[in-house]
Design an enzyme around this catalytic site. Structure first.
Site, PDB file in Angstrom:
ATOM      1  N   SER A  24      45.070  35.826  34.036  1.00 41.68           N
ATOM      2  CA  SER A  24      45.303  36.538  35.249  1.00 41.68           C
ATOM      3  C   SER A  24      46.323  37.618  35.030  1.00 41.68           C
ATOM      4  O   SER A  24      46.399  38.176  33.693  1.00 41.68           O
ATOM      5  CB  SER A  24      46.638  35.644  36.044  1.00 41.68           C
TER       6      SER A  24
ATOM      7  N   SER B  85      41.208  33.202  37.399  1.00 43.11           N
ATOM      8  CA  SER B  85      42.080  34.262  37.250  1.00 43.11           C
ATOM      9  C   SER B  85      42.819  34.374  38.377  1.00 43.11           C
ATOM     10  O   SER B  85      42.465  34.332  39.543  1.00 43.11           O
ATOM     11  CB  SER B  85      41.193  35.522  36.995  1.00 43.11           C
TER      12      SER B  85
ATOM     13  N   ASP C 248      44.878  37.040  40.212  1.00 43.61           N
ATOM     14  CA  ASP C 248      44.951  38.720  40.099  1.00 43.61           C
ATOM     15  C   ASP C 248      45.624  38.918  41.637  1.00 43.61           C
ATOM     16  O   ASP C 248      45.313  39.012  42.508  1.00 43.61           O
ATOM     17  CB  ASP C 248      43.548  39.298  40.150  1.00 43.61           C
TER      18      ASP C 248
END
Lengths: 400, 400, 400, 400
Positions: free
Chosen positions: A279, A317, A319
């Site tokens: 991330s 991920s 983000d």
């Protein structure tokens, strides 16, 4: 062996001055990597006046993973928008490319337009403790718990370097980061919440950068700090150069016993850490007088920088970007009306560009500052070799 | 002079076969520009089975602008997800980087999960007419106006090439685009809704591309069509090469009388068209069985491609993406339950990457296919010179 | 028969004064229905200083539906936030309970924080024309098409009373509504965009109401105008009284030949208009200095009022609210910085309550003002009988 | 006095059978309050097959507040969508009327469409600990921490009854709630996360209800559980009756020494707990095969019920709803494709109505079940007196 006795807790206070000198190691632009735009004096989030950063690094133990015993490679990073002694809220906003990560408190930021208290970063499994600790700290400061009951805490997954299931972050570590925060240069790489993390399959961590926009555009500063743990190697792109296709070795692997880079025994990738998982959290500070809905916009632009470096917003991920403005002090205080200043939307483009530029450089700074680390079960993650990075830049005409 | 008598209406039906041969001009990868991933047979949105594209190009007049008289440089592009004869809805989603542009109907797509009928693109001021015309067309097909009352229509601002205030698009143009849609190769550049538009201060227009993901990833196709009108020259970046810093001349300007490229009399930029204004609409088709919330995710990734080419999501830019899946035919038909197929989130990354790759290539295709155009008041926008584009690629090591 | 020759176009300019007297018919509170809170002088959206409303009503023809010929029962309602001569933008926001209806331009309102130009309401299939017409009108005023290219237009489905497929609204009707707008009392019921609509299976239309909050809460005014076309009879609830369970007859039906209420030949409900389909658009004006993200919050509260009256946000219903603040004139003008005033979030609750109260009363006002109408194919929709409404209030202890 | 030694921990396992009999006290419909729709067998969230609820109640100490020592009035409530032994994810969605409350993990639910693991409720300051504890529990079950690292935890502020700053919830309490969860009847009122909370200025807590839709509508069950801590007295509305205007005494106040209801010494409202602060979390379970975007829609309808009972979504209120479907087992397991079943949107209205009805009844159930409580510093909150509630219903014609 008790981990506690060997636990190395490093409170990273502000570094005295400069950046290269202060850290004793080169940053990305020291290597000659070309970045657009003009950075601030420190090329750090702390170029935005009032912003303070505190970091606590937890490193202890080696060898086999014993859950709860270590090895430990984790930490906490906190950002106080107006310094550690101010309760004064800031206008704030956020964006997410792929919110596969916790970000507590963020929905109230969106609804109210304001961020109260610090932003903290840590590992995925310690978010709860860090969040509760911030409240406890705020109560101890005599701040109203009512106002500070929804702290903003983001995270990265720092396993397999770290014994993440061991919950090694303690409340006192959080207090130390909160109290130890200062302005000035910001330590990068394997520090604080960046201690055990990986980006584009190189060792990564905390990175920072800033931009000052032209005087004609208001002369504002945008500062960025990233906790960068995202990306697959083959997609790594720096200043337009496909670095990930140039440096295809030095992938994370297990070394038993620990051996040197390129050691043929170090070949096994971690199946629980597929390339591109991980991330990135981007924290954006500015002194431009932006309102919350404008700060949402800044935050979304940070995601374009993640994309430029090679992120996809992969399914695994998380983000996130959080943006705040230090302008308009006192805006959240109820005195009947708040008199505030707003930058017109027509003047926001230079800040969009500054955000993208600073985020890109902060990611590369995190990577350049990080050092090869071996963690739990002999899992090793290599730092990007500076010489080969420079060589790739030259090959593609970006360094003469 | 009456514009109507000179109006050149070109219904761009499908081109017979191939791409380079069919169009008689090179596309971006024909020039040697390196793109990642594997395109489909046509390298077009129509590589997704069932997708049909129809375009009507409106070009008429020269010289001074007389509102309502021209010059005319505009058009309509429509995409039928399952072909022009199908009422069957598709799962769909969207994202926007900066919604400074109209996109009718999109909120119901988000709420319901489905897109009914075609997607259409046109100029900003003709959105209403195109929207109403689609409904009228659907009624004429015997489709329920109840279901097709919220058409999805996106737009770009095609002034100052086009007399946009003259409202030159007519319902019959929309009908022609709807009825003329076909599979096969798709015309690019100065066609349909791309006729009068500009990207990164070069002539631009409609572009398309596709990707086929690995068999291990399901072998799905992602097709993209863009209406590209965004970006400032200095930020233009193709395959990592700062093309906008290499080709700094050939900016849009006024020529009176019309003169050749580089003519010293052509120096005045249009103050009402600041660099970086304009918009981009990305239409994404896939045969992967994605649900609406997954298609939102695909759409957001297209914005990363806009960023890679140099877009900021500028304040004046309307950056939208709409994504749909042709899988799950009949899913919206009420037969008690819909039995549908869903790709697990864990398998979505290759589609994210394919979307970014195809969007990037579609933008460059739009630019490469477009030709220099002179429009209202002698405003001229230059096509990117292919030789200089190739030279820049070579300088930065991207073409040997 | 040509519809045009018989088309009755009524431009509803402002009524001179008062409300009951001016309209010559009782409003909901004149019947004794208890509402909470304190209304403004006109109990109308125009109690917010500067707001102007213009309406054009299109009624023509009777008998069988011939698409394009009528019968016609439709119209246009426009709201100018700062009056018809002002280009000055207002802070604005929105919410939707179920966006199964078009609302053009709204995404840019959300992104930019500002609404430029008027809000218009019409029937579903005329949204495009109305939208384009507003742009054309703005150009004619000498306003920049660039700034006013994304008009906000909402809609309701007014079939089967109206020949909606006939597209009877013309640009000149839109211009008349725009130019005819005035402050003062607002006509309610079967007027403007409310001409052919239905709520809770009674004839409905345009309704308005306002609230003035306590001086201690700032003394601000909240004005609401609704285009109310939502709801099923059995769920109709007014002031807590289950009116829909008390008046179960007088459902919409076909009369051939037209006959009186309760006529046994009038029993067939329209299968294409299932109970609970239809939509509601709520326009909220306030002089409280709210920023855009705070106006989003106001808009969402209007949906609670829809729920209190018995709306579910049904799948076929397009439930939207748009809110704007007339405070902070000049805030969108680029003079380097905007100096603006903001109401603290801690003071927003009275405005939430005022919004809910005024929205509820505006819906009931629309219903009380509407008159029984017979439209295409002899479809008849009954007005709620005032005496039976009062009787229901008494039965449940709400009127003594 | 040590609080720990006196801490009463009550693990509320499932009650054997029935509802009135099981709890030994009447529920709202036992009092004759009219609710629409048909409840399930238990009139509880556990009517949805597979759902299990576990609650731990923490009550200890009396008298003056000593932070960290008590008095303690708090707890934990957990809901396992498919029972405590299942790792199988469910489609899920959410909505918020005013997110002034933490709801961890929810953004990933939105993005991915799935909820992994249980939903937990607790007090505001214990969210972090509960969140971390769920992960620890999942790891102990042998579940992948990777998948279960983003638990969904909601909260209510239970000060001033509870020593909230004392952080009295411990991980073992969370484990007990998780392990103790069962199907069957659900304890209501002063239990679990509802122990110290207040709604409309009466003692409140956990409430539950359910609806079964007609067989023609699929015969699905919707179950709701609320943690109800919202609302001002004067706006309390039950079944359309303005109860808050009928019972204006019995407001929360300080009693020193504790005295009976109506005691004239009990007059001081808590200035730190203004009327209408507080929050409500609504958890919605259904066996209808809804996808995530459809579950968002269900969640939003729950907010209409909050409004009907008199909530405004006040600025200090954290109003959240989370909805999940137990249909489509295995949908999140990656086996290449998921074959799933989806209810058409056209069939969703009965579920909207069921959600509103069950949420309304669950709130009233929470209030009816709660008992007068005296907490920290002698703060007392009264239960709604059943006889006066019934009297108000009769006065307004809702009970004969």
């Amino acid at each position: 062996m008790r981990v506690a006795s060997r636990l190395l807790v490093v409170a990273c206070l502000s570094l005295a001055s400069g950046t290269l000198a202060a850290q004793g190691k080169p940053r990305a632009r020291d290597l000659g990597i070309p970045f657009d735009g003009t950075p601030g004096r420190l090329n750090a989030i702390t170029d935005v006046a009032g912003v303070e950063v505190g970091q606590v690094t937890l490193i202890a133990g080696d060898g086999p993973l014993v859950v709860g015993k270590g090895p430990v490679r984790t930490g906490v990073t906190v950002i106080h928008p107006r310094g550690r002694r101010s309760q004064d809220q800031v206008f704030a906003g956020y964006a997410s490319l792929n919110p596969n990560a916790e970000m507590t408190g963020i929905q109230w930021v969106k609804e109210s337009g304001f961020l109260a208290g610090p932003i903290a970063l840590t590992n995925t499994l310690s978010v709860g403790l860090v969040r509760d600790a911030i409240i406890e700290w705020a109560i101890k400061q005599g701040w109203s718990d009512w106002l500070f009951a929804l702290p903003v805490v983001g995270e990265n997954w720092d396993s397999p370097l770290n014994d993440i299931d061991g919950f090694h972050v303690e409340k006192r570590n959080v207090f130390a980061a909160l109290d130890g925060a200062r302005g000035g240069a910001v330590a990068e790489g394997n520090v604080g919440a960046g201690t055990g993390i990986i980006c584009h399959e190189f060792k990564c961590g905390i990175g920072t950068s800033s931009r000052v926009v032209d005087k004609a555009a208001g002369g504002f500063t945008v500062g960025v700090l990233v906790q960068a743990n995202q990306g697959a190697r083959e997609r790594l792109n720096i200043a337009g150069v496909p670095v990930g296709l140039e440096i295809t070795d030095l992938l994370p692997c297990y070394v038993t016993p620990p051996s040197g880079a390129g050691d043929s025994s170090c070949v096994k990738r971690n199946p629980q850490r597929p390339p591109g998982s991980g991330s990135i959290v981007v924290v954006i500070a500015t002194d431009a007088p932006l309102l919350s809905h404008q700060l949402d916009r800044l935050a979304l632009r940070a995601m374009l920088a993640v994309g430029r470096v090679g992120g996809l917003g992969e399914n695994d991920s998380g983000d996130w970007a959080v943006a705040f403005s230090t302008a308009n002090p006192g805006a959240s205080v109820d005195t009947g009306f708040a008199r505030i200043t707003m930058l017109p939307n027509d003047r926001i483009n230079p800040l969009f560009e500054a955000t993208i530029q600073a985020t890109e450089e902060a990611i590369v700074n995190a990577m350049v500052a990080a050092e090869t680390m071996t963690g739990a079960n002999g899992f090793r993650v290599y730092a990007v070799p500076h010489d080969r990075l420079v060589a790739a830049m030259k090959k593609y005409g970006r360094i003469k």
